[in-house]
Write an enzyme that holds these catalytic residues in place. Structure first.
Site, PDB file in Angstrom:
ATOM      1  N   THR A  11     -62.130  59.506  78.678  1.00  0.00           N
ATOM      2  CA  THR A  11     -62.146  59.132  80.163  1.00  0.00           C
ATOM      3  C   THR A  11     -60.462  58.975  80.234  1.00  0.00           C
ATOM      4  OG1 THR A  11     -64.294  58.387  80.039  1.00  0.00           O
ATOM      5  CG2 THR A  11     -62.721  57.616  81.780  1.00  0.00           C
ATOM      6  N   GLY A 110     -58.947  47.894  75.927  1.00  0.00           N
ATOM      7  CA  GLY A 110     -60.071  47.671  75.046  1.00  0.00           C
ATOM      8  C   GLY A 110     -59.827  46.926  73.568  1.00  0.00           C
ATOM      9  N   CYS A 140     -58.494  47.906  82.719  1.00  0.00           N
ATOM     10  CA  CYS A 140     -58.277  48.318  84.061  1.00  0.00           C
ATOM     11  C   CYS A 140     -58.564  47.147  85.069  1.00  0.00           C
ATOM     12  CB  CYS A 140     -59.642  49.046  84.496  1.00  0.00           C
ATOM     13  SG  CYS A 140     -61.003  48.616  83.758  1.00  0.00           S
ATOM     14  N   ASN A 141     -59.257  46.110  84.886  1.00  0.00           N
ATOM     15  CA  ASN A 141     -59.494  44.924  85.842  1.00  0.00           C
ATOM     16  C   ASN A 141     -58.315  44.094  85.656  1.00  0.00           C
ATOM     17  OD1 ASN A 141     -62.087  45.275  87.159  1.00  0.00           O
ATOM     18  ND2 ASN A 141     -62.822  45.062  85.027  1.00  0.00           N
ATOM     19  N   ARG A 168     -68.591  47.827  86.779  1.00  0.00           N
ATOM     20  CA  ARG A 168     -69.362  48.687  86.952  1.00  0.00           C
ATOM     21  C   ARG A 168     -70.057  48.834  85.280  1.00  0.00           C
ATOM     22  NH1 ARG A 168     -67.358  49.751  82.462  1.00  0.00           N
ATOM     23  NH2 ARG A 168     -65.872  51.576  82.017  1.00  0.00           N
ATOM     24  N   HIS A 194     -60.713  38.450  81.169  1.00  0.00           N
ATOM     25  CA  HIS A 194     -59.479  38.856  82.186  1.00  0.00           C
ATOM     26  C   HIS A 194     -58.453  37.845  82.253  1.00  0.00           C
ATOM     27  CE1 HIS A 194     -63.386  41.106  82.638  1.00  0.00           C
ATOM     28  NE2 HIS A 194     -62.636  42.327  82.679  1.00  0.00           N
ATOM     29  N   GLY A 195     -59.134  36.612  82.682  1.00  0.00           N
ATOM     30  CA  GLY A 195     -58.170  35.536  83.074  1.00  0.00           C
ATOM     31  C   GLY A 195     -57.020  35.458  81.910  1.00  0.00           C
ATOM     32  N   HIS A 220     -65.154  48.964  89.999  1.00  0.00           N
ATOM     33  CA  HIS A 220     -65.539  47.582  89.810  1.00  0.00           C
ATOM     34  C   HIS A 220     -65.024  46.956  91.164  1.00  0.00           C
ATOM     35  CE1 HIS A 220     -65.114  47.914  85.380  1.00  0.00           C
ATOM     36  NE2 HIS A 220     -63.987  48.307  85.493  1.00  0.00           N
ATOM     37  N   GLN A 301     -61.944  52.295  87.728  1.00  0.00           N
ATOM     38  CA  GLN A 301     -61.458  51.920  86.181  1.00  0.00           C
ATOM     39  C   GLN A 301     -60.997  52.930  85.407  1.00  0.00           C
ATOM     40  OE1 GLN A 301     -64.522  52.125  87.721  1.00  0.00           O
ATOM     41  NE2 GLN A 301     -65.515  53.775  86.262  1.00  0.00           N
TER      42      GLN A 301
HETATM   43  N1  LIG Z   1     -63.102  54.007  80.613  1.00  0.00           N
HETATM   44  C1  LIG Z   1     -62.629  52.957  81.390  1.00  0.00           C
HETATM   45  O1  LIG Z   1     -62.960  52.545  82.392  1.00  0.00           O
HETATM   46  C2  LIG Z   1     -61.382  52.294  80.779  1.00  0.00           C
HETATM   47  C3  LIG Z   1     -61.147  52.266  79.519  1.00  0.00           C
HETATM   48  N2  LIG Z   1     -60.065  51.613  78.870  1.00  0.00           N
HETATM   49  C4  LIG Z   1     -59.781  51.475  77.467  1.00  0.00           C
HETATM   50  O2  LIG Z   1     -59.202  52.802  76.974  1.00  0.00           O
HETATM   51  C5  LIG Z   1     -59.698  53.107  75.825  1.00  0.00           C
HETATM   52  C6  LIG Z   1     -60.521  54.205  75.765  1.00  0.00           C
HETATM   53  O3  LIG Z   1     -61.472  54.210  76.588  1.00  0.00           O
HETATM   54  P1  LIG Z   1     -62.381  55.452  77.119  1.00  0.00           P
HETATM   55  O4  LIG Z   1     -61.443  56.601  77.646  1.00  0.00           O
HETATM   56  O5  LIG Z   1     -63.207  55.026  78.313  1.00  0.00           O
HETATM   57  O6  LIG Z   1     -63.127  55.960  75.858  1.00  0.00           O
HETATM   58  P2  LIG Z   1     -63.978  57.358  75.727  1.00  0.00           P
HETATM   59  O7  LIG Z   1     -65.071  57.133  74.927  1.00  0.00           O
HETATM   60  O8  LIG Z   1     -64.300  57.916  77.073  1.00  0.00           O
HETATM   61  O9  LIG Z   1     -62.768  58.147  74.950  1.00  0.00           O
HETATM   62  C7  LIG Z   1     -62.535  58.090  73.540  1.00  0.00           C
HETATM   63  C8  LIG Z   1     -62.093  59.406  72.963  1.00  0.00           C
HETATM   64  O10 LIG Z   1     -61.582  58.984  71.740  1.00  0.00           O
HETATM   65  C9  LIG Z   1     -62.395  59.952  70.813  1.00  0.00           C
HETATM   66  N3  LIG Z   1     -62.416  59.318  69.365  1.00  0.00           N
HETATM   67  C10 LIG Z   1     -63.531  58.989  68.584  1.00  0.00           C
HETATM   68  N4  LIG Z   1     -62.896  58.427  67.507  1.00  0.00           N
HETATM   69  C11 LIG Z   1     -61.733  58.674  67.455  1.00  0.00           C
HETATM   70  C12 LIG Z   1     -60.622  58.396  66.595  1.00  0.00           C
HETATM   71  N5  LIG Z   1     -60.993  57.692  65.315  1.00  0.00           N
HETATM   72  N6  LIG Z   1     -59.435  58.737  66.861  1.00  0.00           N
HETATM   73  C13 LIG Z   1     -59.156  59.231  67.982  1.00  0.00           C
HETATM   74  N7  LIG Z   1     -59.895  59.557  69.141  1.00  0.00           N
HETATM   75  C14 LIG Z   1     -61.295  59.185  68.779  1.00  0.00           C
HETATM   76  C15 LIG Z   1     -64.018  60.145  71.330  1.00  0.00           C
HETATM   77  O11 LIG Z   1     -64.374  61.414  70.824  1.00  0.00           O
HETATM   78  C16 LIG Z   1     -63.424  60.219  72.721  1.00  0.00           C
HETATM   79  O12 LIG Z   1     -63.127  61.399  73.092  1.00  0.00           O
HETATM   80  C17 LIG Z   1     -60.491  51.799  75.211  1.00  0.00           C
HETATM   81  O13 LIG Z   1     -59.564  50.933  74.570  1.00  0.00           O
HETATM   82  C18 LIG Z   1     -61.153  51.275  76.722  1.00  0.00           C
HETATM   83  O14 LIG Z   1     -61.320  49.866  76.457  1.00  0.00           O
HETATM   84  C19 LIG Z   1     -59.082  51.023  80.043  1.00  0.00           C
HETATM   85  C20 LIG Z   1     -59.461  50.806  81.106  1.00  0.00           C
HETATM   86  C21 LIG Z   1     -60.533  51.543  81.721  1.00  0.00           C
HETATM   87  O1  LIG Z   2     -60.948  47.818  80.587  1.00  0.00           O
HETATM   88  C1  LIG Z   2     -62.043  48.129  81.288  1.00  0.00           C
HETATM   89  O2  LIG Z   2     -62.775  47.026  81.622  1.00  0.00           O
HETATM   90  P1  LIG Z   2     -62.400  45.401  81.690  1.00  0.00           P
HETATM   91  O3  LIG Z   2     -61.196  45.149  82.547  1.00  0.00           O
HETATM   92  O4  LIG Z   2     -63.595  44.753  82.138  1.00  0.00           O
HETATM   93  O5  LIG Z   2     -62.392  45.025  80.183  1.00  0.00           O
HETATM   94  C2  LIG Z   2     -62.880  49.282  81.550  1.00  0.00           C
HETATM   95  O6  LIG Z   2     -63.514  49.362  82.683  1.00  0.00           O
HETATM   96  C3  LIG Z   2     -63.508  49.603  80.009  1.00  0.00           C
HETATM   97  O7  LIG Z   2     -64.544  48.584  80.192  1.00  0.00           O
HETATM   98  P2  LIG Z   2     -65.814  48.776  79.258  1.00  0.00           P
HETATM   99  O8  LIG Z   2     -65.519  48.131  78.096  1.00  0.00           O
HETATM  100  O9  LIG Z   2     -66.903  48.074  79.974  1.00  0.00           O
HETATM  101  O10 LIG Z   2     -65.999  50.048  78.843  1.00  0.00           O
END
Ligand SMILES: NC(=O)C1=CN([C@@H]2O[C@H](COP(=O)(O)OP(=O)(O)OC[C@H]3O[C@@H](n4cnc5c(N)ncnc54)[C@H](O)[C@@H]3O)[C@@H](O)[C@H]2O)C=CC1
Ligand SMILES: O=C(OP(=O)(O)O)[C@H](O)COP(=O)(O)O
Length: 355
Positions: A11, A110, A140-141, A168, A194-195, A220, A301
């Site tokens: 994502t 994360g 994101c939040n 969400r 978050h705080g 969110h 997000q």
């Molecule tokens: N989705 C969201 O709403 C938000 C996510 N984040 C943070 O961004 C980070 C990524 O989250 P997303 O993109 O949502 O996760 P995601 O699950 O959508 O994407 C992660 C990707 O990394 C791959 N992956 C798995 N193991 C791996 C490894 N060992 N090395 C490299 N890649 C690997 C997965 O196959 C997947 O394509 C997390 O720290 C999350 O908390 C931050 C803001 C918003």
């Molecule tokens: O960074 C996020 O949320 P957060 O600010 O509530 O930790 C993203 O929406 C990912 O949250 P998730 O851990 O619920 O996938």
């Protein structure tokens, strides 16, 4: 030219990749995939070189007929900065690999704050990333709260902020997430992360946050109460927030009543993937009673941290200051929706009302 690699093409990773590729002062050297799933197709369509995130899984790519440019180690040796977009918690496990290759890294929200030398938000803490080896773009939040509280504190002073976050349940592609029939305190304890995370960006702002999860995937929603040190009229707050490039004041006249319509608006405006990079503050919700400010904001997000990642790279790898970097990122991506409807121009899309 800053050479960038993205480790993890989910994502956040796919959006950060597109944003980096759009920067005139950055080169996207390649992206990694952990497995040869449908994300491979998206990367190939955009012409991004593909690397295996996990060395001993290269056979899976060969079996699926997917050409690889190399493995993560090859990518790390070819870039100035890697952006870790692996799942929450995996970034921490990747950190020693980046260190072993001497490659500066940007992590996501994360991960715990301790994963990096500095937490980052362009509005509040650009210089902290200057020359850092590792930086964490806050979640994101937290990003959205920092963007909101920084100007309020600078202009009116924040005595105390209290925020309830309705998060969400999962992203639209995450079929295994929930809740599906409840609204769940998450965590049930206060404060949510978050705080304290806002205080990594704005250490002097008193803020309490409480969070829930709801059975929605789009955005969110934050219910915000800020006790200010002064008692401005709502117009002054509106004007202040309207001047923030990464805040979109959702105009009452737009008839946008929730996340669904907001996402539709973004898609109509030509936004890639319908992304909203800005905090979306409901203009008519801005109310002031004495020193107490109230408002609602929505946060996409999947998108709001994307411009922050671009700025984090610039802060780490170049001499650009915050204003320069933010302006360049906003310009190249088209961040900044126009709150004035009916002006014949859909913000930054190149479309006109006649198209
Ligand atoms: N989705 C969201 O709403 C938000 C996510 N984040 C943070 O961004 C980070 C990524 O989250 P997303 O993109 O949502 O996760 P995601 O699950 O959508 O994407 C992660 C990707 O990394 C791959 N992956 C798995 N193991 C791996 C490894 N060992 N090395 C490299 N890649 C690997 C997965 O196959 C997947 O394509 C997390 O720290 C999350 O908390 C931050 C803001 C918003
Ligand atoms: O960074 C996020 O949320 P957060 O600010 O509530 O930790 C993203 O929406 C990912 O949250 P998730 O851990 O619920 O996938």
């Amino acid at each position: 030219m800053t050479r960038v690699g993205v480790n993890g093409y989910g994502t956040i990773g796919k959006r950060v990749s597109d944003a980096v590729a759009a920067q005139p002062d950055m080169e996207l050297v390649g992206v990694t995939k952990a497995s040869p799933d449908y994300g491979v197709e998206a990367a190939a369509r955009r012409g991004y070189d593909l690397y295996a995130a996990v060395e001993d899984r290269t056979d899976e790519f060969a079996a699926a007929g997917v050409d690889l440019a190399g493995t993560l180690g090859d990518l790390l040796d070819a870039v100035d900065v890697v952006v870790d977009c692996a799942p929450s918690g995996v970034g921490e496990r990747n950190a020693p690999v980046y260190e072993a290759h001497d490659t500066p890294a940007v992590f996501q929200g994360g991960e715990d704050a301790a994963v990096a030398d500095a937490s980052f938000n362009a509005r509040g803490r650009f210089e902290a990333a200057r020359d850092a080896e590792t930086v964490r773009v806050v979640s994101c939040n937290t990003t959205a709260l920092s963007r909101l509280l920084a100007p309020l504190d600078e202009t009116f002073g924040v005595e105390k902020a209290r925020v309830t976050l309705v998060r969400r349940g999962g992203d639209p592609s995450e079929t295994d997430r929930g809740p599906i029939n409840d609204i769940v305190p998450d965590p049930a304890t206060v404060p949510s992360h978050h705080g304290p995370d806002v205080n990594e960006i704005l250490p002097d702002v008193a803020v309490d946050t409480a969070a829930l999860k709801a059975p929605v995937t789009g955005m969110h929603t934050h219910s915000v109460n800020v006790t200010l040190e002064t008692d401005p009229d709502p117009e002054a707050v509106r004007d202040l927030l309207a001047d923030e490039g990464r805040i979109f004041l959702v105009p009452e006249a737009a008839g946008i009543d929730g996340a669904g319509a907001l996402k539709e608006y973004a898609a109509d405006a030509g936004r890639p993937r319908g992304d909203l990079w800005e905090n979306c503050v409901w203009e008519e919700s801005i109310s002031v009673t004495g020193q107490d400010l109230y408002l609602f904001q929505n946060v996409h997000q999947e998108a709001d941290v994307v411009p922050e990642n671009v700025d984090a790279i610039r802060a780490m790898a170049t001499d650009a200051d915050a204003a320069e970097s933010v302006a360049r990122t906003n310009e190249t991506l088209g961040v900044g929706l126009d709150s004035r409807l009916g002006n014949g121009e859909l913000a930054h899309t190149g479309l006109t009302a006649d198209d």
